[in-house]
Design a protein around this motif. Structure first.
Motif, PDB file in Angstrom:
ATOM      1  N   TYR A 143      -0.342  -4.697 -10.040  1.00  0.00           N
ATOM      2  CA  TYR A 143      -0.553  -4.746  -8.589  1.00  0.00           C
ATOM      3  C   TYR A 143      -2.025  -4.968  -8.296  1.00  0.00           C
ATOM      4  CZ  TYR A 143       4.217  -3.160  -8.143  1.00  0.00           C
ATOM      5  OH  TYR A 143       5.576  -3.072  -8.212  1.00  0.00           O
ATOM      6  N   ASN A 144      -2.441  -6.228  -8.458  1.00  0.00           N
ATOM      7  CA  ASN A 144      -3.836  -6.594  -8.214  1.00  0.00           C
ATOM      8  C   ASN A 144      -4.023  -6.950  -6.742  1.00  0.00           C
ATOM      9  OD1 ASN A 144      -2.649  -9.104  -7.939  1.00  0.00           O
ATOM     10  ND2 ASN A 144      -3.264  -9.802  -9.960  1.00  0.00           N
ATOM     11  N   THR A 145      -5.199  -7.413  -6.402  1.00  0.00           N
ATOM     12  CA  THR A 145      -5.525  -7.742  -5.015  1.00  0.00           C
ATOM     13  C   THR A 145      -4.559  -8.766  -4.438  1.00  0.00           C
ATOM     14  OG1 THR A 145      -7.850  -7.267  -5.460  1.00  0.00           O
ATOM     15  CG2 THR A 145      -7.383  -8.534  -3.486  1.00  0.00           C
ATOM     16  N   THR A 146      -4.170  -9.744  -5.225  1.00  0.00           N
ATOM     17  CA  THR A 146      -3.238 -10.771  -4.749  1.00  0.00           C
ATOM     18  C   THR A 146      -1.898 -10.166  -4.380  1.00  0.00           C
ATOM     19  OG1 THR A 146      -4.320 -12.412  -6.157  1.00  0.00           O
ATOM     20  CG2 THR A 146      -2.115 -12.949  -5.363  1.00  0.00           C
ATOM     21  N   LYS A 147      -1.393  -9.277  -5.218  1.00  0.00           N
ATOM     22  CA  LYS A 147      -0.111  -8.626  -4.944  1.00  0.00           C
ATOM     23  C   LYS A 147      -0.209  -7.701  -3.729  1.00  0.00           C
ATOM     24  CE  LYS A 147       3.456  -9.418  -7.545  1.00  0.00           C
ATOM     25  NZ  LYS A 147       4.572 -10.141  -6.970  1.00  0.00           N
ATOM     26  N   ILE A 148      -1.321  -7.004  -3.614  1.00  0.00           N
ATOM     27  CA  ILE A 148      -1.514  -6.108  -2.474  1.00  0.00           C
ATOM     28  C   ILE A 148      -1.583  -6.916  -1.174  1.00  0.00           C
ATOM     29  CG2 ILE A 148      -3.022  -4.375  -1.414  1.00  0.00           C
ATOM     30  CD1 ILE A 148      -1.462  -3.523  -4.011  1.00  0.00           C
ATOM     31  N   ASP A 149      -2.281  -8.039  -1.200  1.00  0.00           N
ATOM     32  CA  ASP A 149      -2.347  -8.910  -0.022  1.00  0.00           C
ATOM     33  C   ASP A 149      -0.960  -9.435   0.345  1.00  0.00           C
ATOM     34  OD1 ASP A 149      -5.053  -8.510   0.220  1.00  0.00           O
ATOM     35  OD2 ASP A 149      -5.610 -10.399  -0.759  1.00  0.00           O
ATOM     36  N   GLU A 150      -0.155  -9.728  -0.660  1.00  0.00           N
ATOM     37  CA  GLU A 150       1.219 -10.176  -0.427  1.00  0.00           C
ATOM     38  C   GLU A 150       2.006  -9.053   0.268  1.00  0.00           C
ATOM     39  OE1 GLU A 150       5.084 -11.158  -3.172  1.00  0.00           O
ATOM     40  OE2 GLU A 150       3.135 -11.866  -3.893  1.00  0.00           O
ATOM     41  N   GLY A 151       1.850  -7.843  -0.209  1.00  0.00           N
ATOM     42  CA  GLY A 151       2.519  -6.702   0.411  1.00  0.00           C
ATOM     43  C   GLY A 151       2.071  -6.474   1.840  1.00  0.00           C
ATOM     44  N   LYS A 152       0.787  -6.635   2.097  1.00  0.00           N
ATOM     45  CA  LYS A 152       0.262  -6.472   3.458  1.00  0.00           C
ATOM     46  C   LYS A 152       0.825  -7.541   4.386  1.00  0.00           C
ATOM     47  CE  LYS A 152      -4.213  -5.898   3.554  1.00  0.00           C
ATOM     48  NZ  LYS A 152      -5.642  -5.837   3.174  1.00  0.00           N
ATOM     49  N   ALA A 153       0.977  -8.755   3.883  1.00  0.00           N
ATOM     50  CA  ALA A 153       1.549  -9.839   4.692  1.00  0.00           C
ATOM     51  C   ALA A 153       3.016  -9.538   5.019  1.00  0.00           C
ATOM     52  CB  ALA A 153       1.423 -11.169   3.961  1.00  0.00           C
ATOM     53  N   ILE A 154       3.751  -9.035   4.048  1.00  0.00           N
ATOM     54  CA  ILE A 154       5.151  -8.661   4.284  1.00  0.00           C
ATOM     55  C   ILE A 154       5.228  -7.536   5.309  1.00  0.00           C
ATOM     56  CG2 ILE A 154       7.200  -7.629   3.210  1.00  0.00           C
ATOM     57  CD1 ILE A 154       6.384  -9.200   0.638  1.00  0.00           C
ATOM     58  N   LEU A 155       4.350  -6.546   5.172  1.00  0.00           N
ATOM     59  CA  LEU A 155       4.328  -5.435   6.119  1.00  0.00           C
ATOM     60  C   LEU A 155       4.004  -5.919   7.528  1.00  0.00           C
ATOM     61  CD1 LEU A 155       4.445  -2.431   6.804  1.00  0.00           C
ATOM     62  CD2 LEU A 155       2.041  -2.272   6.113  1.00  0.00           C
ATOM     63  N   ASN A 156       3.007  -6.783   7.664  1.00  0.00           N
ATOM     64  CA  ASN A 156       2.647  -7.305   8.986  1.00  0.00           C
ATOM     65  C   ASN A 156       3.802  -8.081   9.603  1.00  0.00           C
ATOM     66  OD1 ASN A 156       0.085  -6.202   9.135  1.00  0.00           O
ATOM     67  ND2 ASN A 156      -0.869  -7.935   8.111  1.00  0.00           N
ATOM     68  N   ASN A 157       4.511  -8.854   8.791  1.00  0.00           N
ATOM     69  CA  ASN A 157       5.666  -9.594   9.284  1.00  0.00           C
ATOM     70  C   ASN A 157       6.753  -8.632   9.750  1.00  0.00           C
ATOM     71  OD1 ASN A 157       7.199 -11.993   9.799  1.00  0.00           O
ATOM     72  ND2 ASN A 157       8.351 -11.581   7.930  1.00  0.00           N
ATOM     73  N   ALA A 158       7.002  -7.585   8.966  1.00  0.00           N
ATOM     74  CA  ALA A 158       8.009  -6.588   9.343  1.00  0.00           C
ATOM     75  C   ALA A 158       7.622  -5.887  10.641  1.00  0.00           C
ATOM     76  CB  ALA A 158       8.187  -5.579   8.217  1.00  0.00           C
ATOM     77  N   LYS A 159       6.341  -5.555  10.791  1.00  0.00           N
ATOM     78  CA  LYS A 159       5.877  -4.905  12.025  1.00  0.00           C
ATOM     79  C   LYS A 159       6.078  -5.821  13.225  1.00  0.00           C
ATOM     80  CE  LYS A 159       2.203  -1.882  10.348  1.00  0.00           C
ATOM     81  NZ  LYS A 159       0.748  -1.662  10.408  1.00  0.00           N
ATOM     82  N   ASN A 160       5.737  -7.106  13.064  1.00  0.00           N
ATOM     83  CA  ASN A 160       5.906  -8.057  14.158  1.00  0.00           C
ATOM     84  C   ASN A 160       7.368  -8.188  14.545  1.00  0.00           C
ATOM     85  OD1 ASN A 160       3.159  -8.601  14.338  1.00  0.00           O
ATOM     86  ND2 ASN A 160       3.250 -10.314  12.917  1.00  0.00           N
ATOM     87  N   LEU A 161       8.249  -8.279  13.570  1.00  0.00           N
ATOM     88  CA  LEU A 161       9.684  -8.380  13.864  1.00  0.00           C
ATOM     89  C   LEU A 161      10.187  -7.114  14.545  1.00  0.00           C
ATOM     90  CD1 LEU A 161      10.908 -10.123  10.601  1.00  0.00           C
ATOM     91  CD2 LEU A 161      10.763 -11.123  12.892  1.00  0.00           C
ATOM     92  N   TYR A 162       9.737  -5.975  14.072  1.00  0.00           N
ATOM     93  CA  TYR A 162      10.121  -4.701  14.698  1.00  0.00           C
ATOM     94  C   TYR A 162       9.668  -4.667  16.148  1.00  0.00           C
ATOM     95  CZ  TYR A 162      10.242   0.249  15.794  1.00  0.00           C
ATOM     96  OH  TYR A 162      10.476   1.447  16.413  1.00  0.00           O
TER      97      TYR A 162
END
Length: 62
Positions: free
Chosen positions: A38-57
């Motif tokens: 879980y390097n910076t790239t993976k963490i950034d991917e997770g943050k993007a998924i979270l932001n998308n989920a928040k927007n949809l919510y």
């Protein structure tokens, strides 16, 4: 019989945000997670998924 999730969607989103923040900033957690891939790239991917989920919510709450 399946287990019922008792946490609300907002609680799940907040827990996810805190987990990602901890992985980025906690000096104990960060190297352990990097060792698991879980390097910076993976963490950034997770943050993007979270932001998308928040927007949809948020859209569903309108």
């Amino acid at each position: 019989m399946g287990l019922k999730n008792t946490r609300s969607q907002t609680e799940i989103l907040e827990t996810s945000r805190i987990a990602l923040q901890n992985v980025e900033t906690n000096p104990v957690i960060k190297p352990l997670m990097e060792a698991l891939g879980y390097n910076t790239t993976k963490i950034d991917e997770g943050k993007a998924i979270l932001n998308n989920a928040k927007n949809l919510y948020n859209q569903c709450q309108e």
